[in-house]
Design an enzyme around this catalytic site. Structure first.
Site, PDB file in Angstrom:
ATOM      1  N   LYS A 146      -1.215  33.187  15.673  1.00 36.96           N
ATOM      2  CA  LYS A 146      -1.753  31.852  15.396  1.00 36.96           C
ATOM      3  C   LYS A 146      -2.744  31.935  14.236  1.00 36.96           C
ATOM      4  O   LYS A 146      -3.893  32.332  14.392  1.00 36.96           O
ATOM      5  CB  LYS A 146      -2.459  31.319  16.660  1.00 36.96           C
ATOM      6  CG  LYS A 146      -3.327  30.071  16.434  1.00 36.96           C
ATOM      7  CD  LYS A 146      -2.524  28.850  16.009  1.00 36.96           C
ATOM      8  CE  LYS A 146      -3.435  27.652  15.818  1.00 36.96           C
ATOM      9  NZ  LYS A 146      -4.326  27.780  14.620  1.00 36.96           N
ATOM     10  N   GLU A 196     -13.530  39.425  18.589  1.00 35.90           N
ATOM     11  CA  GLU A 196     -14.396  39.836  17.472  1.00 35.90           C
ATOM     12  C   GLU A 196     -15.033  38.559  16.957  1.00 35.90           C
ATOM     13  O   GLU A 196     -14.351  37.712  16.376  1.00 35.90           O
ATOM     14  CB  GLU A 196     -13.590  40.557  16.396  1.00 35.90           C
ATOM     15  CG  GLU A 196     -14.452  41.300  15.400  1.00 35.90           C
ATOM     16  CD  GLU A 196     -14.776  40.462  14.173  1.00 35.90           C
ATOM     17  OE1 GLU A 196     -15.916  39.934  14.115  1.00 35.90           O
ATOM     18  OE2 GLU A 196     -13.913  40.324  13.310  1.00 35.90           O
ATOM     19  N   CYS A 253     -17.996  37.684   8.911  1.00 41.67           N
ATOM     20  CA  CYS A 253     -18.780  37.945  10.124  1.00 41.67           C
ATOM     21  C   CYS A 253     -19.628  39.198   9.986  1.00 41.67           C
ATOM     22  O   CYS A 253     -20.616  39.358  10.705  1.00 41.67           O
ATOM     23  CB  CYS A 253     -17.860  38.049  11.333  1.00 41.67           C
ATOM     24  SG  CYS A 253     -16.520  39.233  11.133  1.00 41.67           S
ATOM     25  N   GLU A 284     -25.848  32.095  12.588  1.00 40.08           N
ATOM     26  CA  GLU A 284     -24.831  32.507  11.623  1.00 40.08           C
ATOM     27  C   GLU A 284     -24.485  31.325  10.718  1.00 40.08           C
ATOM     28  O   GLU A 284     -23.909  30.337  11.162  1.00 40.08           O
ATOM     29  CB  GLU A 284     -23.570  32.997  12.333  1.00 40.08           C
ATOM     30  CG  GLU A 284     -22.559  33.567  11.371  1.00 40.08           C
ATOM     31  CD  GLU A 284     -21.312  34.097  12.045  1.00 40.08           C
ATOM     32  OE1 GLU A 284     -20.761  35.098  11.573  1.00 40.08           O
ATOM     33  OE2 GLU A 284     -20.884  33.496  13.064  1.00 40.08           O
TER      34      GLU A 284
END
Length: 470
Positions: A162, A237, A271, A373
Protein backbone atom coordinates in the site's frame (compact mmCIF):
# COMPACT_ATOMS: atom_id res chain seq x y z
CA UNK A 1 -1.57 -5.43 -10.19
CA UNK A 2 -3.83 -2.48 -11.08
CA UNK A 3 -7.58 -3.17 -11.10
CA UNK A 4 -9.43 -2.37 -14.31
CA UNK A 5 -12.64 -1.15 -12.72
CA UNK A 6 -12.43 2.14 -10.88
CA UNK A 7 -14.25 3.82 -8.05
CA UNK A 8 -12.49 7.14 -8.63
CA UNK A 9 -9.12 8.48 -9.68
CA UNK A 10 -6.36 9.91 -7.52
CA UNK A 11 -4.58 12.90 -9.03
CA UNK A 12 -0.82 12.67 -8.60
CA UNK A 13 0.86 16.08 -8.36
CA UNK A 14 4.42 17.11 -9.17
CA UNK A 15 5.27 19.26 -6.10
CA UNK A 16 7.87 21.24 -8.05
CA UNK A 17 5.43 22.38 -10.75
CA UNK A 18 2.01 21.77 -9.13
CA UNK A 19 0.98 19.94 -12.31
CA UNK A 20 -1.03 16.71 -12.42
CA UNK A 21 1.34 14.07 -13.77
CA UNK A 22 -0.92 11.00 -13.45
CA UNK A 23 -4.43 9.86 -12.68
CA UNK A 24 -4.36 6.67 -10.63
CA UNK A 25 -7.28 4.32 -9.96
CA UNK A 26 -8.44 4.03 -6.38
CA UNK A 27 -9.53 0.55 -5.37
CA UNK A 28 -13.04 -0.22 -4.22
CA UNK A 29 -13.58 -2.35 -1.10
CA UNK A 30 -14.64 -5.20 -3.37
CA UNK A 31 -11.38 -5.01 -5.30
CA UNK A 32 -9.35 -5.11 -2.12
CA UNK A 33 -11.38 -8.08 -0.91
CA UNK A 34 -10.54 -9.95 -4.12
CA UNK A 35 -6.89 -8.98 -3.82
CA UNK A 36 -6.66 -10.41 -0.29
CA UNK A 37 -8.35 -13.59 -1.50
CA UNK A 38 -5.85 -13.81 -4.38
CA UNK A 39 -2.94 -13.32 -1.98
CA UNK A 40 -4.25 -16.03 0.33
CA UNK A 41 -4.73 -18.39 -2.62
CA UNK A 42 -1.21 -17.66 -3.88
CA UNK A 43 0.21 -18.85 -0.54
CA UNK A 44 -0.85 -22.38 -1.44
CA UNK A 45 -0.13 -22.12 -5.15
CA UNK A 46 3.09 -22.27 -7.18
CA UNK A 47 4.75 -19.79 -4.82
CA UNK A 48 4.57 -22.29 -1.95
CA UNK A 49 6.25 -24.97 -4.05
CA UNK A 50 9.20 -22.81 -5.09
CA UNK A 51 12.36 -23.62 -3.13
CA UNK A 52 14.15 -20.97 -1.10
CA UNK A 53 16.94 -20.89 -3.67
CA UNK A 54 14.46 -20.37 -6.52
CA UNK A 55 12.81 -17.55 -4.55
CA UNK A 56 16.23 -15.97 -4.34
CA UNK A 57 16.68 -16.17 -8.09
CA UNK A 58 13.38 -14.34 -8.64
CA UNK A 59 14.37 -11.63 -6.16
CA UNK A 60 17.69 -11.23 -7.97
CA UNK A 61 15.82 -10.78 -11.26
CA UNK A 62 13.71 -8.08 -9.60
CA UNK A 63 16.93 -6.32 -8.53
CA UNK A 64 18.20 -6.52 -12.09
CA UNK A 65 14.86 -5.24 -13.41
CA UNK A 66 15.06 -2.20 -11.13
CA UNK A 67 18.61 -1.44 -12.28
CA UNK A 68 17.68 -1.88 -15.94
CA UNK A 69 15.19 0.99 -15.50
CA UNK A 70 17.38 3.04 -13.19
CA UNK A 71 17.10 6.47 -14.76
CA UNK A 72 13.42 6.06 -15.61
CA UNK A 73 12.58 5.20 -11.99
CA UNK A 74 14.76 8.01 -10.63
CA UNK A 75 13.07 10.56 -12.87
CA UNK A 76 9.64 9.24 -11.88
CA UNK A 77 10.49 9.40 -8.17
CA UNK A 78 11.74 12.97 -8.45
CA UNK A 79 8.69 14.13 -10.39
CA UNK A 80 6.38 12.48 -7.87
CA UNK A 81 8.14 13.50 -4.63
CA UNK A 82 10.13 16.61 -5.50
CA UNK A 83 13.36 15.21 -4.10
CA UNK A 84 16.60 16.11 -5.93
CA UNK A 85 17.41 13.80 -8.82
CA UNK A 86 20.78 12.87 -7.37
CA UNK A 87 19.01 11.56 -4.26
CA UNK A 88 16.49 9.62 -6.34
CA UNK A 89 19.31 7.98 -8.30
CA UNK A 90 20.95 6.87 -5.05
CA UNK A 91 17.62 5.53 -3.78
CA UNK A 92 16.98 3.46 -6.91
CA UNK A 93 20.38 1.86 -6.35
CA UNK A 94 19.43 1.12 -2.75
CA UNK A 95 16.09 -0.32 -3.89
CA UNK A 96 17.87 -2.75 -6.22
CA UNK A 97 20.45 -3.54 -3.55
CA UNK A 98 17.63 -4.49 -1.16
CA UNK A 99 16.37 -7.21 -3.47
CA UNK A 100 19.89 -8.39 -4.19
CA UNK A 101 20.67 -8.65 -0.47
CA UNK A 102 17.55 -10.64 0.39
CA UNK A 103 17.96 -12.77 -2.74
CA UNK A 104 21.13 -14.05 -1.11
CA UNK A 105 19.40 -14.51 2.25
CA UNK A 106 16.54 -16.79 1.19
CA UNK A 107 18.43 -20.06 1.77
CA UNK A 108 20.55 -18.78 4.65
CA UNK A 109 17.73 -18.15 7.11
CA UNK A 110 16.65 -21.38 8.73
CA UNK A 111 15.83 -23.19 11.95
CA UNK A 112 18.06 -25.16 14.30
CA UNK A 113 18.28 -28.35 16.29
CA UNK A 114 17.97 -27.98 20.05
CA UNK A 115 19.21 -30.33 22.79
CA UNK A 116 16.23 -30.93 25.09
CA UNK A 117 15.80 -33.03 28.25
CA UNK A 118 13.46 -35.57 26.69
CA UNK A 119 14.89 -38.39 24.57
CA UNK A 120 14.49 -37.48 20.93
CA UNK A 121 15.24 -34.77 18.41
CA UNK A 122 13.92 -31.20 18.69
CA UNK A 123 14.15 -28.75 15.84
CA UNK A 124 12.69 -25.46 14.70
CA UNK A 125 11.36 -24.55 11.26
CA UNK A 126 11.07 -21.08 9.77
CA UNK A 127 7.81 -20.65 7.91
CA UNK A 128 6.11 -17.70 6.17
CA UNK A 129 3.56 -15.77 8.20
CA UNK A 130 1.04 -15.45 5.37
CA UNK A 131 -0.59 -12.43 3.76
CA UNK A 132 1.34 -9.26 4.66
CA UNK A 133 0.09 -5.69 4.31
CA UNK A 134 3.04 -3.36 3.81
CA UNK A 135 2.19 0.32 4.18
CA UNK A 136 4.79 2.82 3.01
CA UNK A 137 5.02 6.63 3.37
CA UNK A 138 5.34 9.36 0.80
CA UNK A 139 8.84 10.57 1.68
CA UNK A 140 10.84 7.55 0.42
CA UNK A 141 8.26 5.63 -1.63
CA UNK A 142 10.41 3.22 -3.63
CA UNK A 143 13.23 2.47 -1.24
CA UNK A 144 11.01 1.84 1.81
CA UNK A 145 8.71 -0.34 -0.30
CA UNK A 146 11.71 -2.46 -1.25
CA UNK A 147 12.94 -2.60 2.36
CA UNK A 148 9.63 -4.26 3.23
CA UNK A 149 8.75 -6.26 0.11
CA UNK A 150 12.12 -7.95 -0.38
CA UNK A 151 12.39 -9.66 3.05
CA UNK A 152 8.67 -10.49 3.05
CA UNK A 153 9.02 -12.31 -0.27
CA UNK A 154 12.32 -13.88 0.78
CA UNK A 155 10.46 -15.63 3.60
CA UNK A 156 7.79 -16.93 1.20
CA UNK A 157 4.93 -14.60 2.14
CA UNK A 158 2.46 -12.91 -0.18
CA UNK A 159 2.24 -9.14 -0.12
CA UNK A 160 -0.25 -6.33 -0.51
CA UNK A 161 1.85 -3.20 -0.92
CA UNK A 162 0.00 0.00 0.00
CA UNK A 163 1.84 3.13 -1.23
CA UNK A 164 0.86 6.58 -0.04
CA UNK A 165 -1.84 8.11 -2.21
CA UNK A 166 0.45 11.11 -2.86
CA UNK A 167 3.30 8.96 -4.25
CA UNK A 168 2.14 5.68 -5.81
CA UNK A 169 4.01 5.80 -9.12
CA UNK A 170 7.21 3.88 -8.41
CA UNK A 171 5.31 1.26 -6.38
CA UNK A 172 3.18 0.54 -9.45
CA UNK A 173 6.33 0.10 -11.53
CA UNK A 174 7.82 -2.19 -8.88
CA UNK A 175 4.77 -4.43 -9.21
CA UNK A 176 5.27 -4.62 -12.97
CA UNK A 177 8.98 -5.39 -12.61
CA UNK A 178 8.21 -8.21 -10.16
CA UNK A 179 5.78 -9.86 -12.58
CA UNK A 180 8.30 -9.55 -15.42
CA UNK A 181 10.88 -11.23 -13.17
CA UNK A 182 8.67 -14.29 -12.82
CA UNK A 183 6.90 -13.64 -9.52
CA UNK A 184 3.62 -15.60 -9.65
CA UNK A 185 0.32 -13.73 -9.92
CA UNK A 186 -1.13 -12.71 -6.58
CA UNK A 187 2.17 -12.82 -4.68
CA UNK A 188 2.77 -9.05 -4.89
CA UNK A 189 -0.18 -6.70 -5.46
CA UNK A 190 -0.09 -2.91 -5.25
CA UNK A 191 -3.18 -1.64 -3.40
CA UNK A 192 -4.12 1.87 -4.50
CA UNK A 193 -6.24 4.28 -2.51
CA UNK A 194 -6.32 6.45 0.58
CA UNK A 195 -5.16 5.31 3.99
CA UNK A 196 -8.56 6.06 5.48
CA UNK A 197 -10.26 3.66 3.07
CA UNK A 198 -7.94 1.01 1.67
CA UNK A 199 -5.47 1.19 4.55
CA UNK A 200 -8.13 0.69 7.20
CA UNK A 201 -9.63 -2.24 5.34
CA UNK A 202 -6.24 -3.89 5.06
CA UNK A 203 -5.48 -3.42 8.74
CA UNK A 204 -8.78 -4.88 9.88
CA UNK A 205 -9.02 -7.73 7.35
CA UNK A 206 -9.01 -11.12 9.14
CA UNK A 207 -6.96 -12.80 6.40
CA UNK A 208 -4.13 -10.27 6.63
CA UNK A 209 -1.87 -11.62 9.36
CA UNK A 210 1.02 -9.14 9.31
CA UNK A 211 1.12 -5.33 9.14
CA UNK A 212 4.31 -3.39 8.55
CA UNK A 213 3.86 0.37 8.63
CA UNK A 214 6.26 3.23 8.17
CA UNK A 215 4.50 6.44 9.10
CA UNK A 216 3.91 8.92 11.85
CA UNK A 217 3.32 7.90 15.45
CA UNK A 218 -0.39 8.76 15.66
CA UNK A 219 -1.08 6.47 12.70
CA UNK A 220 1.01 3.74 14.29
CA UNK A 221 -1.13 3.82 17.42
CA UNK A 222 -4.30 3.48 15.33
CA UNK A 223 -2.81 0.52 13.50
CA UNK A 224 -1.96 -1.21 16.78
CA UNK A 225 -5.48 -0.74 18.09
CA UNK A 226 -7.08 -2.08 14.90
CA UNK A 227 -4.62 -4.97 14.59
CA UNK A 228 -5.35 -6.08 18.14
CA UNK A 229 -8.80 -7.32 17.12
CA UNK A 230 -7.25 -10.26 15.24
CA UNK A 231 -3.84 -10.26 16.98
CA UNK A 232 -1.96 -9.46 13.79
CA UNK A 233 1.81 -9.33 13.84
CA UNK A 234 2.78 -5.66 13.74
CA UNK A 235 6.02 -3.83 13.05
CA UNK A 236 6.09 -0.05 13.11
CA UNK A 237 8.73 2.47 12.07
CA UNK A 238 7.32 5.78 13.24
CA UNK A 239 8.27 9.35 14.05
CA UNK A 240 11.50 10.86 15.23
CA UNK A 241 13.07 13.98 16.68
CA UNK A 242 16.65 12.91 16.48
CA UNK A 243 19.61 14.68 18.10
CA UNK A 244 22.91 15.85 16.68
CA UNK A 245 25.20 16.02 19.73
CA UNK A 246 28.27 18.12 18.98
CA UNK A 247 31.21 18.40 21.38
CA UNK A 248 33.79 21.16 21.42
CA UNK A 249 36.71 18.98 20.21
CA UNK A 250 35.40 18.75 16.63
CA UNK A 251 36.35 20.77 13.58
CA UNK A 252 33.25 22.99 13.58
CA UNK A 253 33.29 23.86 9.90
CA UNK A 254 33.73 20.24 8.83
CA UNK A 255 31.04 19.11 11.27
CA UNK A 256 28.53 21.60 9.87
CA UNK A 257 29.36 20.59 6.30
CA UNK A 258 28.86 16.90 7.14
CA UNK A 259 25.73 17.27 9.27
CA UNK A 260 23.60 20.01 7.72
CA UNK A 261 21.88 17.73 5.26
CA UNK A 262 21.06 15.31 8.06
CA UNK A 263 18.14 17.64 8.78
CA UNK A 264 17.64 19.51 5.51
CA UNK A 265 17.93 16.61 3.06
CA UNK A 266 14.62 15.66 1.41
CA UNK A 267 13.45 19.07 2.59
CA UNK A 268 13.46 17.76 6.17
CA UNK A 269 10.81 15.15 5.37
CA UNK A 270 12.65 12.32 7.04
CA UNK A 271 11.84 10.46 10.26
CA UNK A 272 15.61 10.20 10.92
CA UNK A 273 16.19 13.95 10.48
CA UNK A 274 18.58 15.25 13.15
CA UNK A 275 16.42 18.26 13.89
CA UNK A 276 17.81 18.96 17.39
CA UNK A 277 21.38 20.27 17.32
CA UNK A 278 22.66 19.88 20.88
CA UNK A 279 25.91 21.84 20.83
CA UNK A 280 28.63 22.40 23.44
CA UNK A 281 28.12 25.87 24.96
CA UNK A 282 31.81 26.57 24.29
CA UNK A 283 31.26 26.53 20.53
CA UNK A 284 27.54 27.33 20.14
CA UNK A 285 28.05 30.82 18.71
CA UNK A 286 30.74 29.63 16.30
CA UNK A 287 28.62 26.66 15.28
CA UNK A 288 25.58 28.84 14.61
CA UNK A 289 27.63 31.19 12.46
CA UNK A 290 28.94 28.31 10.36
CA UNK A 291 25.52 26.64 10.19
CA UNK A 292 23.78 29.75 8.87
CA UNK A 293 26.58 30.45 6.42
CA UNK A 294 26.32 26.92 5.05
CA UNK A 295 22.51 27.04 4.95
CA UNK A 296 22.68 30.15 2.79
CA UNK A 297 24.73 28.26 0.17
CA UNK A 298 22.32 25.33 -0.23
CA UNK A 299 20.89 25.18 -3.74
CA UNK A 300 17.08 25.21 -3.65
CA UNK A 301 15.17 24.75 -6.87
CA UNK A 302 14.31 22.45 -9.76
CA UNK A 303 14.77 18.90 -8.41
CA UNK A 304 15.63 17.61 -11.89
CA UNK A 305 18.74 19.82 -11.89
CA UNK A 306 21.67 17.63 -10.75
CA UNK A 307 23.10 20.54 -8.73
CA UNK A 308 19.93 21.04 -6.65
CA UNK A 309 20.32 20.07 -2.99
CA UNK A 310 16.82 20.90 -1.73
CA UNK A 311 13.64 20.49 -3.72
CA UNK A 312 10.07 21.36 -2.75
CA UNK A 313 7.97 19.93 0.04
CA UNK A 314 5.52 17.19 -0.92
CA UNK A 315 2.45 19.46 -0.82
CA UNK A 316 1.26 22.93 -0.01
CA UNK A 317 -0.42 21.55 3.11
CA UNK A 318 2.90 20.18 4.35
CA UNK A 319 4.63 23.48 3.63
CA UNK A 320 1.87 25.30 5.50
CA UNK A 321 2.40 22.98 8.46
CA UNK A 322 6.10 23.85 8.56
CA UNK A 323 5.44 27.59 8.29
CA UNK A 324 2.95 27.27 11.15
CA UNK A 325 5.67 25.68 13.27
CA UNK A 326 8.01 28.54 12.39
CA UNK A 327 5.38 30.91 13.75
CA UNK A 328 5.03 28.75 16.86
CA UNK A 329 8.78 28.94 17.40
CA UNK A 330 8.71 32.71 17.23
CA UNK A 331 5.82 32.81 19.70
CA UNK A 332 7.83 30.59 22.04
CA UNK A 333 10.62 33.21 21.95
CA UNK A 334 13.08 31.05 20.05
CA UNK A 335 15.36 33.14 17.84
CA UNK A 336 14.87 32.56 14.11
CA UNK A 337 18.34 33.29 12.75
CA UNK A 338 17.76 32.14 9.18
CA UNK A 339 15.04 31.10 6.73
CA UNK A 340 11.59 29.83 7.56
CA UNK A 341 9.87 31.50 4.62
CA UNK A 342 8.04 30.17 1.58
CA UNK A 343 9.59 30.55 -1.84
CA UNK A 344 6.62 31.53 -3.97
CA UNK A 345 5.43 34.05 -6.53
CA UNK A 346 6.15 36.86 -4.08
CA UNK A 347 9.90 36.17 -4.12
CA UNK A 348 10.74 34.77 -7.51
CA UNK A 349 9.43 31.18 -7.43
CA UNK A 350 6.30 31.01 -9.56
CA UNK A 351 5.37 27.36 -8.95
CA UNK A 352 6.07 24.59 -6.47
CA UNK A 353 5.98 24.07 -2.71
CA UNK A 354 9.43 25.44 -1.94
CA UNK A 355 10.63 26.70 1.42
CA UNK A 356 13.83 28.23 2.82
CA UNK A 357 15.20 25.96 5.59
CA UNK A 358 14.88 27.47 9.07
CA UNK A 359 17.51 27.72 11.79
CA UNK A 360 16.37 28.48 15.35
CA UNK A 361 18.69 29.44 18.21
CA UNK A 362 17.98 29.95 21.92
CA UNK A 363 15.68 26.94 22.02
CA UNK A 364 14.82 24.87 25.09
CA UNK A 365 13.37 21.40 25.63
CA UNK A 366 9.97 22.69 26.71
CA UNK A 367 9.30 24.31 23.32
CA UNK A 368 6.94 22.64 20.87
CA UNK A 369 9.40 23.13 18.01
CA UNK A 370 11.91 21.06 20.00
CA UNK A 371 9.50 18.34 21.14
CA UNK A 372 7.18 17.79 18.17
CA UNK A 373 8.04 16.20 14.83
CA UNK A 374 7.74 19.01 12.28
CA UNK A 375 8.71 16.89 9.27
CA UNK A 376 10.24 19.82 7.48
CA UNK A 377 13.55 21.69 7.19
CA UNK A 378 13.63 23.23 10.67
CA UNK A 379 16.59 22.85 13.03
CA UNK A 380 16.68 23.84 16.71
CA UNK A 381 20.06 24.61 18.32
CA UNK A 382 20.44 24.09 22.08
CA UNK A 383 23.64 24.50 24.15
CA UNK A 384 24.90 22.03 26.77
CA UNK A 385 27.67 22.19 29.37
CA UNK A 386 28.70 18.57 29.99
CA UNK A 387 28.07 15.00 28.89
CA UNK A 388 25.34 14.42 31.43
CA UNK A 389 23.37 17.42 30.24
CA UNK A 390 23.89 16.47 26.58
CA UNK A 391 22.48 12.99 27.21
CA UNK A 392 19.57 14.39 29.23
CA UNK A 393 18.64 16.80 26.44
CA UNK A 394 18.98 14.08 23.80
CA UNK A 395 16.71 11.72 25.75
CA UNK A 396 14.12 14.39 26.60
CA UNK A 397 11.77 13.23 23.85
CA UNK A 398 9.01 10.70 23.31
CA UNK A 399 11.01 9.53 20.29
CA UNK A 400 14.17 7.48 19.97
CA UNK A 401 14.82 6.65 16.34
CA UNK A 402 18.17 7.97 15.21
CA UNK A 403 20.94 10.44 16.03
CA UNK A 404 24.58 11.43 15.70
CA UNK A 405 27.39 12.09 18.15
CA UNK A 406 30.28 14.25 17.01
CA UNK A 407 33.51 14.00 19.02
CA UNK A 408 37.16 13.02 18.54
CA UNK A 409 37.30 11.47 22.02
CA UNK A 410 36.72 7.72 21.61
CA UNK A 411 35.95 7.09 25.28
CA UNK A 412 33.37 9.89 25.26
CA UNK A 413 31.80 8.50 22.09
CA UNK A 414 31.37 5.12 23.79
CA UNK A 415 29.85 6.68 26.90
CA UNK A 416 27.42 8.80 24.90
CA UNK A 417 26.44 5.94 22.59
CA UNK A 418 25.43 3.96 25.68
CA UNK A 419 23.63 6.93 27.27
CA UNK A 420 21.47 8.02 24.33
CA UNK A 421 18.21 6.06 24.05
CA UNK A 422 17.89 5.53 20.32
CA UNK A 423 17.52 2.62 17.94
CA UNK A 424 20.36 3.69 15.67
CA UNK A 425 23.26 6.07 16.23
CA UNK A 426 26.24 7.19 14.19
CA UNK A 427 29.52 8.57 15.46
CA UNK A 428 31.02 11.44 13.45
CA UNK A 429 28.60 10.68 10.63
CA UNK A 430 25.06 11.42 9.54
CA UNK A 431 24.60 7.93 8.12
CA UNK A 432 22.72 5.64 10.48
CA UNK A 433 20.69 3.48 8.08
CA UNK A 434 22.50 0.56 6.47
CA UNK A 435 20.91 -2.20 4.43
CA UNK A 436 22.86 -4.87 6.28
CA UNK A 437 22.11 -3.63 9.83
CA UNK A 438 18.91 -3.57 11.93
CA UNK A 439 16.92 -0.34 11.78
CA UNK A 440 14.15 0.76 14.11
CA UNK A 441 13.32 2.89 17.11
CA UNK A 442 13.03 3.09 20.87
CA UNK A 443 10.05 4.55 22.73
CA UNK A 444 7.33 5.99 20.47
CA UNK A 445 9.51 5.68 17.38
CA UNK A 446 8.19 2.20 16.77
CA UNK A 447 8.29 -1.55 17.27
CA UNK A 448 10.48 -4.17 15.64
CA UNK A 449 13.40 -3.87 13.27
CA UNK A 450 13.77 -3.63 9.52
CA UNK A 451 16.82 -4.32 7.33
CA UNK A 452 19.61 -6.79 7.83
CA UNK A 453 18.92 -10.40 8.66
CA UNK A 454 16.79 -9.25 11.62
CA UNK A 455 14.06 -8.20 9.18
CA UNK A 456 13.49 -11.84 8.26
CA UNK A 457 12.42 -12.56 11.84
CA UNK A 458 9.50 -10.15 11.46
CA UNK A 459 8.22 -11.94 8.34
CA UNK A 460 8.42 -15.52 9.57
CA UNK A 461 6.94 -17.85 12.17
CA UNK A 462 9.04 -20.28 14.21
CA UNK A 463 7.63 -23.78 14.54
CA UNK A 464 9.09 -26.26 17.05
CA UNK A 465 8.96 -29.94 16.11
CA UNK A 466 9.94 -32.77 18.51
CA UNK A 467 10.62 -36.34 17.38
CA UNK A 468 10.43 -38.77 20.27
CA UNK A 469 12.75 -41.76 20.51
CA UNK A 470 10.25 -43.70 22.61
Amino acid sequence: MIPKTLEKNLSVINPATEEVIAEIPSWTPEQLERAVANAKMALGGPWAKISARERGKILLKIAQGIQSRHEELAQLETKNTGKPIRDSRDEVNLAADSFEYYAGATNKFFGETIPVTARGLCMTLKEPIGVCALIVPWNYPLVIACWKVAPALACGNTVLLKPASLTPLTAIELGKIALEAGLPEGVLQVALGSGNAIGQQLISHPDVVKISLTGETTTGKKVMRAAAETLKRVSLELGGKSPNIIFDDVDVKACVANSILSVFSNCGQDCCARSRFIVSAKITDQFLTELVAKAKTLKIGDPLNPETEIGPMISNAQRRRVLDYVDIGKQEKAELVWGGTALDKNNGQSKGYFIVPAVFAKTTSNMRIVQEEIFGPVVCVMPFNDEEEAARLANDSIYGLSGSIWTNNAARAIRMAKAVKSGVLSINSSSSVHLEAPFGGYKQSGLGRELGMKALETYSETKTVFFSEV
